[in-house]
Design a protein around this motif. Structure first.
Motif, PDB file in Angstrom:
ATOM      1  N   ASP A   1      -9.969 -16.731  -6.483  1.00 10.38           N
ATOM      2  CA  ASP A   1      -9.780 -16.076  -7.778  1.00 10.38           C
ATOM      3  C   ASP A   1      -8.321 -15.632  -7.892  1.00 10.38           C
ATOM      4  N   ASN A   2      -7.578 -16.220  -8.841  1.00 17.09           N
ATOM      5  CA  ASN A   2      -6.167 -15.886  -9.064  1.00 17.09           C
ATOM      6  C   ASN A   2      -5.947 -15.050 -10.322  1.00 17.09           C
TER       7      ASN A   2
ATOM      8  N   VAL B   1      -7.609 -14.184  -4.244  1.00 22.04           N
ATOM      9  CA  VAL B   1      -8.650 -13.429  -3.566  1.00 22.04           C
ATOM     10  C   VAL B   1      -9.687 -14.451  -3.116  1.00 22.04           C
TER      11      VAL B   1
ATOM     12  N   LYS C   1     -13.244 -15.564  -1.343  1.00 17.29           N
ATOM     13  CA  LYS C   1     -14.600 -15.064  -1.153  1.00 17.29           C
ATOM     14  C   LYS C   1     -15.430 -16.200  -0.567  1.00 17.29           C
TER      15      LYS C   1
END
Length: 64
Positions: free
Chosen positions: A53-54, A60, A62
């Motif tokens: 996730d940018n 980030v 996960k």
């Protein structure tokens, strides 16, 4: 010497490093446009599944 970035021909050139950095940025060719960058995507490495996730600027990771 252009008396903007460099002010002498001695060691160090009496350089204005902020002006030099600004000049270097004009030569930079981006690899992609910001709007073309995916904000969320998945990576599969064997049995490992990751979601990246940018949306906040930094990735980030996960584990899914």
């Amino acid at each position: 010497m252009d008396n903007i970035k460099y002010k002498s021909n001695t060691h160090g050139l009496n350089a204005d490093f902020l002006e030099l950095f600004s000049f270097a940025l004009t030569l930079e060719n981006p690899l992609y446009k910001i709007s073309d960058k995916k904000s969320k995507y998945e990576i599969v490495l064997g049995e490992l599944h990751l979601e990246v996730d940018n949306t906040l600027g930094l990735p980030v990771f996960k584990i899914i």
